[in-house]
Design a protein around this motif. Structure first.
Motif, PDB file in Angstrom:
ATOM      1  N   MET A 187       0.829  -1.199   0.000  1.00 26.26           N
ATOM      2  CA  MET A 187       0.000   0.000   0.000  1.00 26.26           C
ATOM      3  C   MET A 187       0.868   1.256   0.000  1.00 26.26           C
ATOM      4  N   PHE A 188       2.022   1.193   0.676  1.00 18.63           N
ATOM      5  CA  PHE A 188       2.917   2.347   0.694  1.00 18.63           C
ATOM      6  C   PHE A 188       3.429   2.650  -0.705  1.00 18.63           C
ATOM      7  N   ASP A 189       3.641   1.583  -1.516  1.00 19.95           N
ATOM      8  CA  ASP A 189       4.102   1.787  -2.884  1.00 19.95           C
ATOM      9  C   ASP A 189       3.066   2.563  -3.701  1.00 19.95           C
ATOM     10  N   VAL A 190       1.799   2.331  -3.411  1.00 17.22           N
ATOM     11  CA  VAL A 190       0.736   3.008  -4.154  1.00 17.22           C
ATOM     12  C   VAL A 190       0.707   4.491  -3.822  1.00 17.22           C
ATOM     13  N   PHE A 191       0.774   4.815  -2.527  1.00 12.04           N
ATOM     14  CA  PHE A 191       0.623   6.205  -2.109  1.00 12.04           C
ATOM     15  C   PHE A 191       1.952   6.922  -1.880  1.00 12.04           C
ATOM     16  N   GLY A 192       3.069   6.211  -2.048  1.00 12.23           N
ATOM     17  CA  GLY A 192       4.371   6.839  -1.820  1.00 12.23           C
ATOM     18  C   GLY A 192       4.652   7.981  -2.773  1.00 12.23           C
ATOM     19  N   SER A 193       4.094   7.905  -3.992  1.00 11.38           N
ATOM     20  CA  SER A 193       4.373   8.920  -4.992  1.00 11.38           C
ATOM     21  C   SER A 193       3.713  10.263  -4.682  1.00 11.38           C
ATOM     22  N   VAL A 194       2.744  10.291  -3.772  1.00 11.52           N
ATOM     23  CA  VAL A 194       2.086  11.559  -3.434  1.00 11.52           C
ATOM     24  C   VAL A 194       2.605  12.136  -2.125  1.00 11.52           C
ATOM     25  N   LYS A 195       3.583  11.475  -1.513  1.00 10.51           N
ATOM     26  CA  LYS A 195       4.054  11.960  -0.213  1.00 10.51           C
ATOM     27  C   LYS A 195       4.748  13.312  -0.329  1.00 10.51           C
ATOM     28  N   ASN A 228      -5.642  28.564   4.839  1.00 15.78           N
ATOM     29  CA  ASN A 228      -6.027  27.162   5.062  1.00 15.78           C
ATOM     30  C   ASN A 228      -7.034  26.656   4.025  1.00 15.78           C
ATOM     31  N   ILE A 229      -8.004  27.486   3.659  1.00 15.62           N
ATOM     32  CA  ILE A 229      -8.994  27.059   2.663  1.00 15.62           C
ATOM     33  C   ILE A 229      -8.315  26.830   1.316  1.00 15.62           C
ATOM     34  N   PHE A 230      -7.390  27.706   0.965  1.00 15.14           N
ATOM     35  CA  PHE A 230      -6.645  27.559  -0.288  1.00 15.14           C
ATOM     36  C   PHE A 230      -5.873  26.241  -0.279  1.00 15.14           C
ATOM     37  N   ARG A 231      -5.278  25.905   0.855  1.00 17.24           N
ATOM     38  CA  ARG A 231      -4.498  24.659   0.934  1.00 17.24           C
ATOM     39  C   ARG A 231      -5.386  23.431   0.852  1.00 17.24           C
ATOM     40  N   LEU A 232      -6.633  23.509   1.293  1.00 17.22           N
ATOM     41  CA  LEU A 232      -7.547  22.382   1.148  1.00 17.22           C
ATOM     42  C   LEU A 232      -7.764  22.035  -0.325  1.00 17.22           C
ATOM     43  N   HIS A 233      -7.676  23.048  -1.181  1.00 18.38           N
ATOM     44  CA  HIS A 233      -7.871  22.824  -2.616  1.00 18.38           C
ATOM     45  C   HIS A 233      -6.638  22.189  -3.248  1.00 18.38           C
ATOM     46  N   TYR A 234      -5.491  22.875  -3.147  1.00 16.16           N
ATOM     47  CA  TYR A 234      -4.328  22.427  -3.924  1.00 16.16           C
ATOM     48  C   TYR A 234      -3.499  21.361  -3.211  1.00 16.16           C
ATOM     49  N   LYS A 235      -3.719  21.176  -1.930  1.00 14.60           N
ATOM     50  CA  LYS A 235      -2.914  20.185  -1.221  1.00 14.60           C
ATOM     51  C   LYS A 235      -3.776  18.981  -0.834  1.00 14.60           C
ATOM     52  N   ALA A 236      -4.760  19.175   0.029  1.00 13.80           N
ATOM     53  CA  ALA A 236      -5.567  18.046   0.516  1.00 13.80           C
ATOM     54  C   ALA A 236      -6.342  17.385  -0.629  1.00 13.80           C
ATOM     55  N   THR A 237      -7.036  18.198  -1.444  1.00 10.99           N
ATOM     56  CA  THR A 237      -7.867  17.618  -2.508  1.00 10.99           C
ATOM     57  C   THR A 237      -7.022  16.970  -3.589  1.00 10.99           C
ATOM     58  N   VAL A 238      -5.913  17.595  -3.948  1.00 12.64           N
ATOM     59  CA  VAL A 238      -5.027  17.011  -4.964  1.00 12.64           C
ATOM     60  C   VAL A 238      -4.468  15.677  -4.477  1.00 12.64           C
ATOM     61  N   ILE A 239      -4.057  15.601  -3.226  1.00 14.36           N
ATOM     62  CA  ILE A 239      -3.541  14.348  -2.662  1.00 14.36           C
ATOM     63  C   ILE A 239      -4.625  13.267  -2.695  1.00 14.36           C
ATOM     64  N   ILE A 240      -5.847  13.637  -2.297  1.00 14.87           N
ATOM     65  CA  ILE A 240      -6.951  12.675  -2.282  1.00 14.87           C
ATOM     66  C   ILE A 240      -7.236  12.145  -3.682  1.00 14.87           C
ATOM     67  N   LEU A 241      -7.319  13.038  -4.661  1.00 16.13           N
ATOM     68  CA  LEU A 241      -7.663  12.627  -6.024  1.00 16.13           C
ATOM     69  C   LEU A 241      -6.567  11.778  -6.663  1.00 16.13           C
ATOM     70  N   ILE A 242      -5.311  12.158  -6.462  1.00 20.70           N
ATOM     71  CA  ILE A 242      -4.215  11.363  -7.031  1.00 20.70           C
ATOM     72  C   ILE A 242      -4.137  10.000  -6.359  1.00 20.70           C
ATOM     73  N   ALA A 243      -4.336   9.964  -5.040  1.00 21.92           N
ATOM     74  CA  ALA A 243      -4.314   8.687  -4.328  1.00 21.92           C
ATOM     75  C   ALA A 243      -5.428   7.771  -4.826  1.00 21.92           C
ATOM     76  N   PHE A 244      -6.623   8.320  -5.032  1.00 17.89           N
ATOM     77  CA  PHE A 244      -7.727   7.517  -5.565  1.00 17.89           C
ATOM     78  C   PHE A 244      -7.442   7.051  -6.991  1.00 17.89           C
ATOM     79  N   SER A 245      -6.844   7.927  -7.788  1.00 21.36           N
ATOM     80  CA  SER A 245      -6.505   7.550  -9.162  1.00 21.36           C
ATOM     81  C   SER A 245      -5.510   6.397  -9.182  1.00 21.36           C
ATOM     82  N   LEU A 246      -4.535   6.425  -8.290  1.00 27.06           N
ATOM     83  CA  LEU A 246      -3.578   5.330  -8.200  1.00 27.06           C
ATOM     84  C   LEU A 246      -4.231   4.058  -7.682  1.00 27.06           C
TER      85      LEU A 246
END
Length: 361
Positions: A1-9, A22-40
Motif C-alpha cells: 500500500m505504501f508503494d501506491v501512495f508513496g508517490s504523493v508523499k 487554510n482554505i486555499f491549501r484544502l484545494h491544492y494540497k488536501a484535494t489534490v492528494i486525495i484525487l491522485i491517491a484515488f486515481s492510483l
C-alpha cells in the motif's frame, strides 16, 4: 500500500513560507492528494484484481473480458429491486426484451482513473497561477525573520530593509492582492464546476449520490434500492455478436463481474461529501474576502488579531495609511515572521510612516 501512495508523499511537504491560507491549501494540497491517491488506487490490480471478469459459453474468457471492457456493459434499471436469485440474478441483471425494457450502459468505469487525475490537475491550477504571480515576494520580504533566534545586528538590518521597502512601495500592492483574491474565486468556481462535471460523468447520478446513499441506509430492507448498485453495479450484462458456421449472426449474453466498482462506489461517496464541504467552505471564504475588501474596520481588527503583541495605536496609524494591498502584504508577513520580531517591525513602520507624514505637512 505504501508503494501506491508513496508517490504523493511529496505533496505533504509543508512550505517554509506561507503565501495563502487554510482554505486555499484544502484545494491544492488536501484535494489534490486525495484525487491522485484515488486515481492510483483504482489502477492497482494487486489490491482489486482484474477490473472485469466475464462468464459466457463458447467465447474465450480473455476475449470476452477485453470486448466488454472496451464496448461497455449494461444493466436493466427496472430490475434493480427484488429478491436476488428469484426475481433477478443480481440487482439490475435479468432477462429483458429489446425495445421494451430500458437498458443503461456503463462506460465511465474505463475513465475513472483518468478523470480523477484530470480533476487533480484542475485543483492545482489556481495554486500554480498564484505561485507564478506571487513570484516569491513574501519569501523575499520575510528575510529569515521567521526564526526567533537571530543575531541582533542581522535582525536590525533585515527589519530596516523590510520597513524601507514597505515605505517606498506604499499603496502599490493592490494588484498583487487582487490576483490572490481572483485565485480564491477560481477555487470556488472550480469546485462547483467539478461537481457538475462529475454529475455529467456519471450520467446525472452524482448530484444526489451521497444523499441517496444516506437515505438508503435508513430505509427498510424490503424497500431498499441500493444507489451504489445503480451507479456502480458489481455485476452487469454484456452482449457479444459473432458469425456462426452458416454465416448467421449469433448472440451471446454474458455476465460480467466488475470488482473495481466496489472501490469506485466508496470513492465517489467520499468525494460527494468532500466536495460539498469544500464548496461551502470556499463560499464562506469568499464572503469573508468580500467583507475584507469593503470593510476597513474588518481589516483593522484582523491586523490587530495578527499582531496581537503590538500597540493598538500603532496598528491604527498604519491601517489609516494603507490600502487593501498593503494590508494584505502586512497580514501575510504576520503569518510568517516571529511574533516578537513582527511587533518590532510594526512599531518601526508606524514611526517611519508618521515621521514621513509630518515631514510632508
Amino acid at each position: 500500500m505504501f508503494d501506491v501512495f508513496g508517490s504523493v508523499k511529496g505533496l505533504l511537504k509543508l512550505d517554509q513560507v506561507c503565501i495563502d491560507n487554510n482554505i486555499f491549501r484544502l484545494h491544492y494540497k488536501a484535494t489534490v492528494i486525495i484525487l491522485i491517491a484515488f486515481s492510483l488506487l483504482v489502477t492497482s490490480r494487486q489490491y482489486i484484481g482484474d477490473p472485469i471478469d466475464c462468464i459466457v459459453d463458447e467465447i474465450p474468457l480473455n476475449v470476452m473480458d477485453t470486448y466488454c471492457w472496451i464496448y461497455s456493459t449494461f444493466t436493466i434499471p427496472n430490475r434493480l429491486t427484488g429478491v436476488a436469485g428469484k426475481d433477478m440474478v443480481q440487482p439490475g441483471v435479468a432477462s429483458h426484451v429489446d425495445g421494451q425494457d430500458e437498458v443503461k450502459y456503463h462506460k465511465y468505469y474505463q475513465w475513472v482513473c483518468f478523470a480523477l487525475f484530470f480533476q487533480a490537475i484542475l485543483f492545482y491550477v489556481p495554486r500554480y497561477l498564484w505561485k507564478t504571480w506571487e513570484g516569491g515576494r513574501i519569501k523575499m520580504l520575510v528575510l529569515d525573520l521567521n526564526c526567533p533566534i537571530v543575531n541582533d545586528d542581522c535582525k536590525n538590518d533585515r527589519k530596516k530593509i523590510l520597513v524601507d521597502y514597505f515605505d517606498e512601495n506604499l499603496n502599490r500592492h493592490n494588484f498583487y492582492a487582487f490576483r490572490f483574491f481572483l485565485c480564491e474565486a477560481f477555487n470556488f468556481i472550480n469546485v462547483v464546476g467539478q461537481i457538475y462535471f462529475m454529475d455529467y460523468f456519471l450520467d446525472g447520478e452524482f448530484s444526489t449520490y451521497g444523499s441517496d446513499v444516506v437515505r438508503f441506509t435508513e430505509m427498510e430492507p424490503e424497500m431498499r434500492g441500493d444507489p451504489m448498485s445503480r451507479v456502480f453495479p458489481k455485476v452487469t450484462k454484456c452482449t457479444f455478436h459473432k458469425y456462426g458456421p452458416s454465416g448467421s449472426v449469433q448472440k451471446f449474453d454474458g455476465l460480467c463481474v466488475l470488482p473495481l466498482n466496489i472501490v469506485n462506489e466508496k470513492i465517489y461517496v467520499f468525494l460527494w461529501f468532500w466536495f460539498i464541504i469544500l464548496s461551502v467552505l470556499s463560499g464562506v471564504s469568499l464572503v469573508y474576502r468580500a467583507a475584507v475588501c469593503f470593510g476597513p474596520r474588518v481589516r483593522l481588527y484582523l491586523l490587530r488579531a495578527r499582531s496581537r503583541l503590538s500597540n493598538h495605536g500603532e496598528i491604527e496609524s498604519i491601517a489609516e495609511k494603507c490600502q487593501i494591498g498593503d494590508w494584505f502584504v502586512l497580514y501575510q508577513l504576520g503569518k510568517n515572521i516571529d511574533p516578537m520580531i513582527y511587533k518590532e517591525v510594526i512599531s518601526d513602520l508606524a514611526s517611519k510612516l508618521e515621521n514621513k507624514k509630518r515631514s510632508i505637512v
